[in-house]
Enzyme design. Sequence first.
Site, short mmCIF file in Angstrom:
data_model
loop_
_atom_site.label_atom_id
_atom_site.label_comp_id
_atom_site.label_asym_id
_atom_site.label_seq_id
_atom_site.Cartn_x
_atom_site.Cartn_y
_atom_site.Cartn_z
N GLY A 1 0.63 -1.30 -0.28
CA GLY A 1 0.02 -0.34 0.00
C GLY A 1 0.88 1.12 -0.19
O GLY A 1 1.24 1.59 0.51
N ARG B 1 0.81 -5.00 -5.92
CA ARG B 1 0.98 -6.39 -5.17
C ARG B 1 0.62 -7.00 -6.73
O ARG B 1 1.35 -7.35 -7.42
CB ARG B 1 -0.32 -6.31 -4.44
CG ARG B 1 -0.33 -5.45 -3.04
CD ARG B 1 -1.38 -6.02 -2.77
NE ARG B 1 -0.80 -5.23 -1.09
CZ ARG B 1 -1.05 -4.03 -0.79
NH1 ARG B 1 -2.60 -3.69 -1.65
NH2 ARG B 1 -1.31 -3.35 0.17
N GLY C 1 4.72 -7.15 4.25
CA GLY C 1 4.48 -8.32 3.21
C GLY C 1 6.04 -8.22 2.43
O GLY C 1 6.65 -8.90 2.04
N SER C 2 6.06 -6.46 2.16
CA SER C 2 7.13 -6.38 1.44
C SER C 2 8.53 -6.64 1.91
O SER C 2 9.89 -7.04 1.26
CB SER C 2 7.31 -4.60 0.76
OG SER C 2 6.34 -4.79 0.73
N ASP D 1 0.18 2.49 7.90
CA ASP D 1 -0.98 2.06 9.71
C ASP D 1 -0.30 1.75 10.75
O ASP D 1 -0.58 1.57 11.51
CB ASP D 1 -1.77 0.74 8.99
CG ASP D 1 -2.44 0.31 7.62
OD1 ASP D 1 -3.06 1.16 7.98
OD2 ASP D 1 -2.07 -0.09 6.99
N SER E 1 -22.49 16.78 21.38
CA SER E 1 -21.98 15.80 20.08
C SER E 1 -21.31 14.99 20.53
O SER E 1 -20.07 14.80 21.65
CB SER E 1 -21.27 16.99 19.04
OG SER E 1 -20.50 16.77 19.58
P1 ADP Z 1 2.81 -5.06 2.60
O1 ADP Z 1 4.59 -4.86 2.32
O2 ADP Z 1 2.11 -3.41 2.66
O3 ADP Z 1 2.70 -5.72 3.77
P2 ADP Z 1 2.06 -7.00 0.96
O4 ADP Z 1 1.23 -7.80 2.06
O5 ADP Z 1 0.44 -6.89 -0.24
O6 ADP Z 1 1.94 -5.80 1.85
O7 ADP Z 1 2.94 -7.56 -0.17
C1 ADP Z 1 3.64 -6.78 -0.64
C2 ADP Z 1 4.58 -7.96 -1.50
O8 ADP Z 1 5.03 -8.33 -1.34
C3 ADP Z 1 3.78 -8.23 -2.52
O9 ADP Z 1 2.69 -8.22 -3.62
C4 ADP Z 1 4.09 -9.59 -2.80
O10 ADP Z 1 4.92 -8.88 -4.32
C5 ADP Z 1 5.43 -9.36 -2.05
N1 ADP Z 1 5.43 -10.49 -1.12
C6 ADP Z 1 4.26 -11.06 0.30
N2 ADP Z 1 4.69 -12.43 1.07
C7 ADP Z 1 5.81 -12.66 0.06
C8 ADP Z 1 6.44 -13.94 0.92
N3 ADP Z 1 5.82 -14.27 1.61
N4 ADP Z 1 7.46 -13.92 -0.20
C9 ADP Z 1 8.03 -13.11 -1.18
N5 ADP Z 1 7.43 -11.95 -1.01
C10 ADP Z 1 5.92 -12.19 -0.66
#
Ligand code: ADP
Length: 325
Positions: free
Chosen positions: A12, A73, A105-106, A128, A216
Amino acid sequence: MIKKIGVLTSGGDAPGMNAAVAGVVKAASAKGIEVYGIKDGYKGLVNGWIEKIDVDFAQEILTRGGTALGSARLPEFKEEAVRQVAVDNLKKAGIEALVVCGGDGSYMGAQRLTEMGINCVGLPGTIDNDIVSSDYTIGFDTALNTIVEAIDRIRDTMQSHNRAAVVEVMGNHCGDLALYAGTATGCEVISTSESQLTEEEICQQVKVLAEAGKRSVIVLVSEKLYDANKLAEKVEAVSGYVTRATILGHTQRGGIPTAMDRYLAITSAIYAVEQLANGNGGVYVGLDGNKLVARDIDSTLNMPRKDKSQEIATIRLLNAQFKNK
Ligand code: ADP
């Protein structure tokens, strides 16, 4: 010493991601390291969307909201074969290391890439504030200020008309946006996933305030817990206040980053480039007690979240007080 690094924004988007990219370019450039921007996060890595960026680009994007490099993503990045394409593209371009600005996730993707021979450093980019290993994340302060401005405006009209409001904010299972905004604006009822109230409890709390004559009331809730419109209907039915729901939604994700977000982004980026220049990978940069730290990504992914339920309870008590005139 490494000669070429890449930088991408992932997950995000968050205000301040551009400042992070600018910080990477400026810090690397000062060390004689070339920087390549990767478009649309891991998706661009796999598709070879890689372009050299320079200090003029950095200065141009530094103050802007969103992410000029783009974000996307790519769930398939969890597959080793897909990541291998990314690694091959980087090697073809002579890029030895990578800065990844994104969320948990990234970080996982960055860790996997490090294991495949590309040193990666993660920067905490998300509104967040849900990256446990950093006190604050890049984008949180801007989103918080956006929310506070919105609630102040909603309060004006609720107070004028003797009404209640249900306001829903983002946070993705982390209540910090709600807690900090509720504290800063005096919301009478606050519910987050760490300290979630039932709909009945919310209605009862508003009813008590209505019966005591409060002019309010603002009920501030984190996303993904309730249907805000239905909750407003229930609050209205139980309390008697005309009650409106406002879902702040994506207004929270955009906007010019605050000075604090830019500062955090740039200082973290400088620190990240130092890590890569020293040959470190598989680490994230975070704030711990107002100090920048670099720690193993693996360690951050399993860290327990700080328990803020007591803090939320205290603010609820303080904000529910009033003196009827
Ligand atoms: P954030 O980084 O905001 O938590 P996401 O969870 O959507 O967002 O993760 C972003 C991107 O990171 C995903 O679309 C994917 O490409 C990569 N990613 C997430 N989890 C994994 C994983 N376990 N192994 C490798 N790449 C991942």
